[in-house]
Design a protein around this motif. Structure first.
Motif, PDB file in Angstrom:
ATOM      1  N   ALA A  54      11.941 111.047  12.391  1.00  0.00           N
ATOM      2  CA  ALA A  54      13.015 111.111  13.376  1.00  0.00           C
ATOM      3  C   ALA A  54      14.493 111.541  12.784  1.00  0.00           C
ATOM      4  N   ALA A  55      14.753 110.821  11.695  1.00  0.00           N
ATOM      5  CA  ALA A  55      15.697 111.238  10.745  1.00  0.00           C
ATOM      6  C   ALA A  55      15.955 112.356  10.087  1.00  0.00           C
ATOM      7  N   ALA A  56      14.631 112.816   9.747  1.00  0.00           N
ATOM      8  CA  ALA A  56      14.493 114.134   9.186  1.00  0.00           C
ATOM      9  C   ALA A  56      14.497 115.287   9.869  1.00  0.00           C
ATOM     10  N   TYR A  57      13.979 115.111  11.042  1.00  0.00           N
ATOM     11  CA  TYR A  57      14.010 116.206  12.204  1.00  0.00           C
ATOM     12  C   TYR A  57      15.361 116.218  12.859  1.00  0.00           C
ATOM     13  N   GLU A  60      17.551 118.140  10.384  1.00  0.00           N
ATOM     14  CA  GLU A  60      16.901 119.350  10.045  1.00  0.00           C
ATOM     15  C   GLU A  60      16.170 119.516   8.607  1.00  0.00           C
ATOM     16  N   THR A  61      15.788 118.322   8.230  1.00  0.00           N
ATOM     17  CA  THR A  61      14.981 118.521   6.899  1.00  0.00           C
ATOM     18  C   THR A  61      13.622 118.911   7.155  1.00  0.00           C
ATOM     19  N   VAL A  62      13.053 118.852   8.412  1.00  0.00           N
ATOM     20  CA  VAL A  62      11.934 119.116   8.883  1.00  0.00           C
ATOM     21  C   VAL A  62      11.688 119.849   9.989  1.00  0.00           C
ATOM     22  N   TYR A  67       7.335 117.627  12.792  1.00  0.00           N
ATOM     23  CA  TYR A  67       7.793 116.473  13.281  1.00  0.00           C
ATOM     24  C   TYR A  67       6.707 116.275  14.201  1.00  0.00           C
ATOM     25  N   LEU A  68       6.113 117.151  14.901  1.00  0.00           N
ATOM     26  CA  LEU A  68       4.858 116.831  16.025  1.00  0.00           C
ATOM     27  C   LEU A  68       3.803 116.499  15.165  1.00  0.00           C
ATOM     28  N   LEU A  69       3.339 117.162  14.076  1.00  0.00           N
ATOM     29  CA  LEU A  69       2.237 116.998  13.272  1.00  0.00           C
ATOM     30  C   LEU A  69       2.166 115.371  12.806  1.00  0.00           C
ATOM     31  N   CYS A 114      12.183  98.247  12.489  1.00  0.00           N
ATOM     32  CA  CYS A 114      11.315  99.162  11.601  1.00  0.00           C
ATOM     33  C   CYS A 114      11.710 100.687  11.663  1.00  0.00           C
ATOM     34  N   VAL A 115      11.544 101.208  12.997  1.00  0.00           N
ATOM     35  CA  VAL A 115      12.589 102.546  13.387  1.00  0.00           C
ATOM     36  C   VAL A 115      13.677 102.583  12.987  1.00  0.00           C
ATOM     37  N   MET A 116      14.575 101.864  13.166  1.00  0.00           N
ATOM     38  CA  MET A 116      15.990 101.796  12.599  1.00  0.00           C
ATOM     39  C   MET A 116      16.011 101.816  11.134  1.00  0.00           C
ATOM     40  N   LEU A 117      15.054 100.923  10.518  1.00  0.00           N
ATOM     41  CA  LEU A 117      15.068 100.921   9.076  1.00  0.00           C
ATOM     42  C   LEU A 117      14.859 102.074   8.303  1.00  0.00           C
ATOM     43  N   GLY A 118      13.795 102.724   9.128  1.00  0.00           N
ATOM     44  CA  GLY A 118      12.945 104.116   8.678  1.00  0.00           C
ATOM     45  C   GLY A 118      14.331 105.264   8.866  1.00  0.00           C
ATOM     46  N   TRP A 119      15.046 105.029  10.022  1.00  0.00           N
ATOM     47  CA  TRP A 119      16.130 106.082  10.263  1.00  0.00           C
ATOM     48  C   TRP A 119      17.147 105.887   9.057  1.00  0.00           C
ATOM     49  N   VAL A 120      17.344 104.663   8.713  1.00  0.00           N
ATOM     50  CA  VAL A 120      18.212 104.606   7.536  1.00  0.00           C
ATOM     51  C   VAL A 120      17.797 105.247   6.484  1.00  0.00           C
ATOM     52  N   VAL A 121      16.534 105.053   6.235  1.00  0.00           N
ATOM     53  CA  VAL A 121      15.965 105.705   4.992  1.00  0.00           C
ATOM     54  C   VAL A 121      15.696 107.026   4.930  1.00  0.00           C
TER      55      VAL A 121
END
Length: 126
Positions: A54-57, A60-62, A67-69, A114-121
């Motif tokens: 989600a952060a990458a999308y 605009e990194t992906v 993202y869907l894939l 975990c989602v929030m941590l993933g967003w930070v990463v």
């Protein structure tokens, strides 16, 4: 939406399901306690990776199709909320009320963290 994206999401969802099966089976071989650890860990891992994606999308990194894939396809096939709910019902049917309540609480709240941590990463390169 192009047909190739639908096919790719379909295939990545299948891959996620196979990875979940292998990981679930591996964890269950050594974890023989009442708490359904394998489903809990799998859902936390999926939530973490969904946060990264989600952060990458967002940054605009992906692309949207990537993202869907990954999120809809792979993470959707990998994670399993319905199994978690079924395990909660099983705990309740077995009269393990405290374990069911604890499992409910951690299943609802830890993946959000975990989602929030993933967003930070996923945001570290910004």
């Amino acid at each position: 939406m192009p047909a190739w994206i639908v096919v790719c999401v379909f295939l990545s969802g299948g891959l996620g399901a196979v990875v979940r099966f292998v990981l679930n089976t591996s964890i269950q071989r050594w974890w023989n306690r009442i708490f359904p650890l394998s489903t809990f860990l799998i859902n936390c891992i999926a939530a973490f990776f969904a946060g990264i994606a989600a952060a990458a999308y967002f940054y605009e990194t992906v692309s949207y199709s990537t993202y869907l894939l990954f999120v809809t396809g792979f993470c959707g096939g990998f994670s399993t909320f319905s199994t978690a709910i079924n395990e909660m019902v099983g705990l309740l049917r077995g009269r393990h009320v405290l374990a069911a309540v604890a499992y409910f609480l951690v299943t609802m709240f830890i993946p959000i963290l975990c989602v929030m941590l993933g967003w930070v990463v996923g945001s570290l390169n910004r």
